[in-house]
Design a protein around this motif. Structure first.
Motif, PDB file in Angstrom:
ATOM      1  N   GLY A  25       0.797  -1.217   0.000  1.00  0.00           N
ATOM      2  CA  GLY A  25       0.000   0.000   0.000  1.00  0.00           C
ATOM      3  C   GLY A  25       0.831   1.269   0.000  1.00  0.00           C
ATOM      4  N   THR A  26       0.249   2.329  -0.583  1.00  0.00           N
ATOM      5  CA  THR A  26       0.868   3.654  -0.575  1.00  0.00           C
ATOM      6  C   THR A  26      -0.153   4.692  -0.133  1.00  0.00           C
ATOM      7  OG1 THR A  26       0.279   4.290  -2.840  1.00  0.00           O
ATOM      8  CG2 THR A  26       2.334   3.030  -2.550  1.00  0.00           C
ATOM      9  N   ASP A  27       0.350   5.848   0.171  1.00  0.00           N
ATOM     10  CA  ASP A  27      -0.474   7.029   0.421  1.00  0.00           C
ATOM     11  C   ASP A  27      -0.197   7.965  -0.751  1.00  0.00           C
ATOM     12  OD1 ASP A  27      -1.955   9.121   1.430  1.00  0.00           O
ATOM     13  OD2 ASP A  27      -0.833   9.298   3.295  1.00  0.00           O
ATOM     14  N   LEU A  28      -1.141   8.039  -1.669  1.00  0.00           N
ATOM     15  CA  LEU A  28      -0.997   8.783  -2.924  1.00  0.00           C
ATOM     16  C   LEU A  28      -1.414  10.231  -2.747  1.00  0.00           C
ATOM     17  CD1 LEU A  28      -0.742   8.982  -6.090  1.00  0.00           C
ATOM     18  CD2 LEU A  28      -3.117   8.193  -6.168  1.00  0.00           C
ATOM     19  N   ARG A  29      -0.625  11.128  -3.301  1.00  0.00           N
ATOM     20  CA  ARG A  29      -0.975  12.552  -3.376  1.00  0.00           C
ATOM     21  C   ARG A  29      -1.084  12.914  -4.855  1.00  0.00           C
ATOM     22  NH1 ARG A  29      -2.588  12.655   1.554  1.00  0.00           N
ATOM     23  NH2 ARG A  29      -1.003  12.807   3.129  1.00  0.00           N
ATOM     24  N   VAL A  36      -3.484  14.673 -11.738  1.00  0.00           N
ATOM     25  CA  VAL A  36      -2.040  14.760 -11.951  1.00  0.00           C
ATOM     26  C   VAL A  36      -1.310  14.223 -10.712  1.00  0.00           C
ATOM     27  CG1 VAL A  36      -0.083  16.346 -12.257  1.00  0.00           C
ATOM     28  CG2 VAL A  36      -2.170  16.654 -13.591  1.00  0.00           C
ATOM     29  N   TYR A  37      -0.391  13.329 -10.949  1.00  0.00           N
ATOM     30  CA  TYR A  37       0.387  12.671  -9.903  1.00  0.00           C
ATOM     31  C   TYR A  37       1.359  13.662  -9.267  1.00  0.00           C
ATOM     32  CZ  TYR A  37       3.625   9.255  -7.817  1.00  0.00           C
ATOM     33  OH  TYR A  37       4.406   8.531  -6.960  1.00  0.00           O
ATOM     34  N   HIS A  38       1.414  13.646  -7.915  1.00  0.00           N
ATOM     35  CA  HIS A  38       2.390  14.475  -7.208  1.00  0.00           C
ATOM     36  C   HIS A  38       3.448  13.617  -6.524  1.00  0.00           C
ATOM     37  CE1 HIS A  38       0.390  18.259  -7.964  1.00  0.00           C
ATOM     38  NE2 HIS A  38      -0.750  17.775  -7.483  1.00  0.00           N
ATOM     39  N   SER A  39       3.021  12.719  -5.631  1.00  0.00           N
ATOM     40  CA  SER A  39       3.982  11.901  -4.887  1.00  0.00           C
ATOM     41  C   SER A  39       3.261  10.759  -4.181  1.00  0.00           C
ATOM     42  CB  SER A  39       4.712  12.762  -3.842  1.00  0.00           C
ATOM     43  OG  SER A  39       3.801  13.207  -2.853  1.00  0.00           O
ATOM     44  N   GLU A  40       4.055   9.838  -3.642  1.00  0.00           N
ATOM     45  CA  GLU A  40       3.528   8.741  -2.835  1.00  0.00           C
ATOM     46  C   GLU A  40       4.532   8.406  -1.751  1.00  0.00           C
ATOM     47  OE1 GLU A  40       1.129   5.374  -5.044  1.00  0.00           O
ATOM     48  OE2 GLU A  40       2.527   6.326  -6.437  1.00  0.00           O
ATOM     49  N   ALA A 171      11.035   2.301   2.836  1.00  0.00           N
ATOM     50  CA  ALA A 171      11.134   2.401   1.382  1.00  0.00           C
ATOM     51  C   ALA A 171      12.555   2.809   0.996  1.00  0.00           C
ATOM     52  CB  ALA A 171      10.140   3.429   0.863  1.00  0.00           C
ATOM     53  N   THR A 172      13.015   2.279  -0.121  1.00  0.00           N
ATOM     54  CA  THR A 172      14.330   2.624  -0.667  1.00  0.00           C
ATOM     55  C   THR A 172      14.189   2.729  -2.178  1.00  0.00           C
ATOM     56  OG1 THR A 172      14.960   0.300  -0.945  1.00  0.00           O
ATOM     57  CG2 THR A 172      15.554   1.350   1.153  1.00  0.00           C
ATOM     58  N   VAL A 173      15.248   3.118  -2.834  1.00  0.00           N
ATOM     59  CA  VAL A 173      15.254   3.139  -4.297  1.00  0.00           C
ATOM     60  C   VAL A 173      15.216   1.704  -4.801  1.00  0.00           C
ATOM     61  CG1 VAL A 173      16.623   3.751  -6.334  1.00  0.00           C
ATOM     62  CG2 VAL A 173      16.476   5.338  -4.398  1.00  0.00           C
ATOM     63  N   GLY A 174      14.386   1.438  -5.799  1.00  0.00           N
ATOM     64  CA  GLY A 174      14.243   0.088  -6.337  1.00  0.00           C
ATOM     65  C   GLY A 174      13.272  -0.727  -5.503  1.00  0.00           C
ATOM     66  N   TRP A 175      13.422  -2.054  -5.553  1.00  0.00           N
ATOM     67  CA  TRP A 175      12.518  -2.929  -4.796  1.00  0.00           C
ATOM     68  C   TRP A 175      12.801  -2.790  -3.310  1.00  0.00           C
ATOM     69  CZ3 TRP A 175      12.703  -6.619  -1.103  1.00  0.00           C
ATOM     70  CH2 TRP A 175      11.519  -7.341  -0.869  1.00  0.00           C
ATOM     71  N   ASP A 176      11.745  -2.803  -2.497  1.00  0.00           N
ATOM     72  CA  ASP A 176      11.894  -2.861  -1.045  1.00  0.00           C
ATOM     73  C   ASP A 176      10.701  -3.600  -0.449  1.00  0.00           C
ATOM     74  OD1 ASP A 176       9.775  -0.773  -0.292  1.00  0.00           O
ATOM     75  OD2 ASP A 176      11.115   0.413  -1.543  1.00  0.00           O
ATOM     76  N   ALA A 177      10.856  -4.052   0.801  1.00  0.00           N
ATOM     77  CA  ALA A 177       9.829  -4.849   1.464  1.00  0.00           C
ATOM     78  C   ALA A 177       8.705  -3.994   2.049  1.00  0.00           C
ATOM     79  CB  ALA A 177      10.456  -5.702   2.566  1.00  0.00           C
ATOM     80  N   ALA A 178       8.672  -2.716   1.730  1.00  0.00           N
ATOM     81  CA  ALA A 178       7.573  -1.851   2.143  1.00  0.00           C
ATOM     82  C   ALA A 178       6.656  -1.517   0.977  1.00  0.00           C
ATOM     83  CB  ALA A 178       8.109  -0.562   2.764  1.00  0.00           C
ATOM     84  N   SER A 179       7.221  -1.448  -0.250  1.00  0.00           N
ATOM     85  CA  SER A 179       6.412  -1.042  -1.413  1.00  0.00           C
ATOM     86  C   SER A 179       6.698  -1.836  -2.683  1.00  0.00           C
ATOM     87  CB  SER A 179       6.614   0.452  -1.699  1.00  0.00           C
ATOM     88  OG  SER A 179       7.961   0.711  -2.089  1.00  0.00           O
ATOM     89  N   GLY A 180       7.519  -2.869  -2.597  1.00  0.00           N
ATOM     90  CA  GLY A 180       7.866  -3.628  -3.806  1.00  0.00           C
ATOM     91  C   GLY A 180       8.557  -2.724  -4.812  1.00  0.00           C
ATOM     92  N   TRP A 181       8.192  -2.867  -6.082  1.00  0.00           N
ATOM     93  CA  TRP A 181       8.748  -1.992  -7.127  1.00  0.00           C
ATOM     94  C   TRP A 181       8.075  -0.631  -7.132  1.00  0.00           C
ATOM     95  CZ3 TRP A 181      13.228  -3.034  -8.992  1.00  0.00           C
ATOM     96  CH2 TRP A 181      13.649  -4.355  -9.157  1.00  0.00           C
ATOM     97  N   GLY A 182       6.909  -0.515  -6.480  1.00  0.00           N
ATOM     98  CA  GLY A 182       6.189   0.753  -6.438  1.00  0.00           C
ATOM     99  C   GLY A 182       4.815   0.622  -7.059  1.00  0.00           C
ATOM    100  N   SER A 183       4.208   1.759  -7.339  1.00  0.00           N
ATOM    101  CA  SER A 183       2.862   1.790  -7.920  1.00  0.00           C
ATOM    102  C   SER A 183       2.950   1.890  -9.443  1.00  0.00           C
ATOM    103  CB  SER A 183       2.070   2.965  -7.342  1.00  0.00           C
ATOM    104  OG  SER A 183       2.651   4.190  -7.724  1.00  0.00           O
ATOM    105  N   PRO A 184       1.892   1.506 -10.148  1.00  0.00           N
ATOM    106  CA  PRO A 184       1.980   1.430 -11.615  1.00  0.00           C
ATOM    107  C   PRO A 184       1.921   2.788 -12.308  1.00  0.00           C
ATOM    108  CG  PRO A 184      -0.240   0.893 -10.892  1.00  0.00           C
ATOM    109  CD  PRO A 184       0.588   1.048  -9.643  1.00  0.00           C
ATOM    110  N   VAL A 185       2.748   2.924 -13.327  1.00  0.00           N
ATOM    111  CA  VAL A 185       2.557   3.947 -14.353  1.00  0.00           C
ATOM    112  C   VAL A 185       1.826   3.170 -15.443  1.00  0.00           C
ATOM    113  CG1 VAL A 185       3.647   5.549 -15.965  1.00  0.00           C
ATOM    114  CG2 VAL A 185       4.682   5.143 -13.699  1.00  0.00           C
ATOM    115  N   ALA A 186       0.499   3.178 -15.373  1.00  0.00           N
ATOM    116  CA  ALA A 186      -0.332   2.188 -16.061  1.00  0.00           C
ATOM    117  C   ALA A 186      -0.074   2.075 -17.556  1.00  0.00           C
ATOM    118  CB  ALA A 186      -1.808   2.457 -15.793  1.00  0.00           C
TER     119      ALA A 186
END
Length: 196
Positions: A25-29, A36-40, A171-186
């Motif tokens: 899960g993320t908290d999307l802004r 328009v995407y701002h951050s997560e 969260a870190t750059v790349g894959w991490d155990a908090a967010s995986g690869w991240g959210s989709p740029v569909a």
């Protein structure tokens, strides 16, 4: 725990099964009018006593598609990907029966993100003209191929899934155990899945 008397640290089945795409899960802004995407950031809402999951299986060994991914040892790491799960900015759902919408509720959590990922996978199946099957190997290829110029994911690099009294993962750059690869740029993700 199963008797609801205390908490314990662990990853769940079916999410930890290598044949399942685990969604964090993320908290999307984003702009509420234009989208328009701002951050997560990693989903963590202490006010609701809720946070995203993640970690490492004690049952499943690291699958081949996770080989060589920084941060993953000998056991299956999850989540694979993430999606907006914030309760504060949740999905409005009409709940009722017999054609009467009844009441409106706000839903959040990875239970909202998971069906939305299923929808993206169904769009990719339709675009490919075939069932793409287990998309995890392709997701990891796309995650490794992401760069500043092109990406199938919004890389989540802030926040953590700690849930007191337990320390979670950051969260870190790349894959991490908090967010995986991240959210989709569909649009990029669907095109990437079709081409894999």
């Amino acid at each position: 725990t199963c008797d609801f008397s205390s908490y314990m640290v662990g990853v769940s089945i079916p999410a930890s099964d290598p044949n399942v795409t685990a969604v964090g899960g993320t908290d999307l802004r984003a702009n509420l009018k234009t989208g328009v995407y701002h951050s997560e950031t990693v989903w963590n809402e202490p006010a609701y006593q809720a946070a995203g999951g993640g970690g490492f299986s004690s049952l499943y060994s690291r699958p081949a598609f996770q080989k060589g991914v920084a941060g993953i040892g000998s056991m299956r790491g999850l989540p694979d990907v993430s999606y907006s799960a914030s309760i504060g900015y949740g999905i409005i759902v009409a709940f009722g029966s017999s054609g009467n919408p009844g009441e409106f509720w706000i839903f959040g959590g990875t239970s909202c993100g998971t069906p939305q990922w299923a929808g993206i996978a169904a769009i990719a199946d339709q675009a490919a003209g075939q069932d793409l099957g287990n998309i995890n190997p392709a997701l990891y290829q796309l995650g490794r191929a992401s760069s500043d110029g092109w990406s199938a994911f919004h890389d989540i690099t802030t926040g953590n899934n700690s849930f007191p009294p337990f320390t979670g993962y950051s969260a870190t750059v790349g894959w991490d155990a908090a967010s995986g690869w991240g959210s989709p740029v569909a649009t990029n993700l669907v095109a990437g899945l079709v081409n894999k």
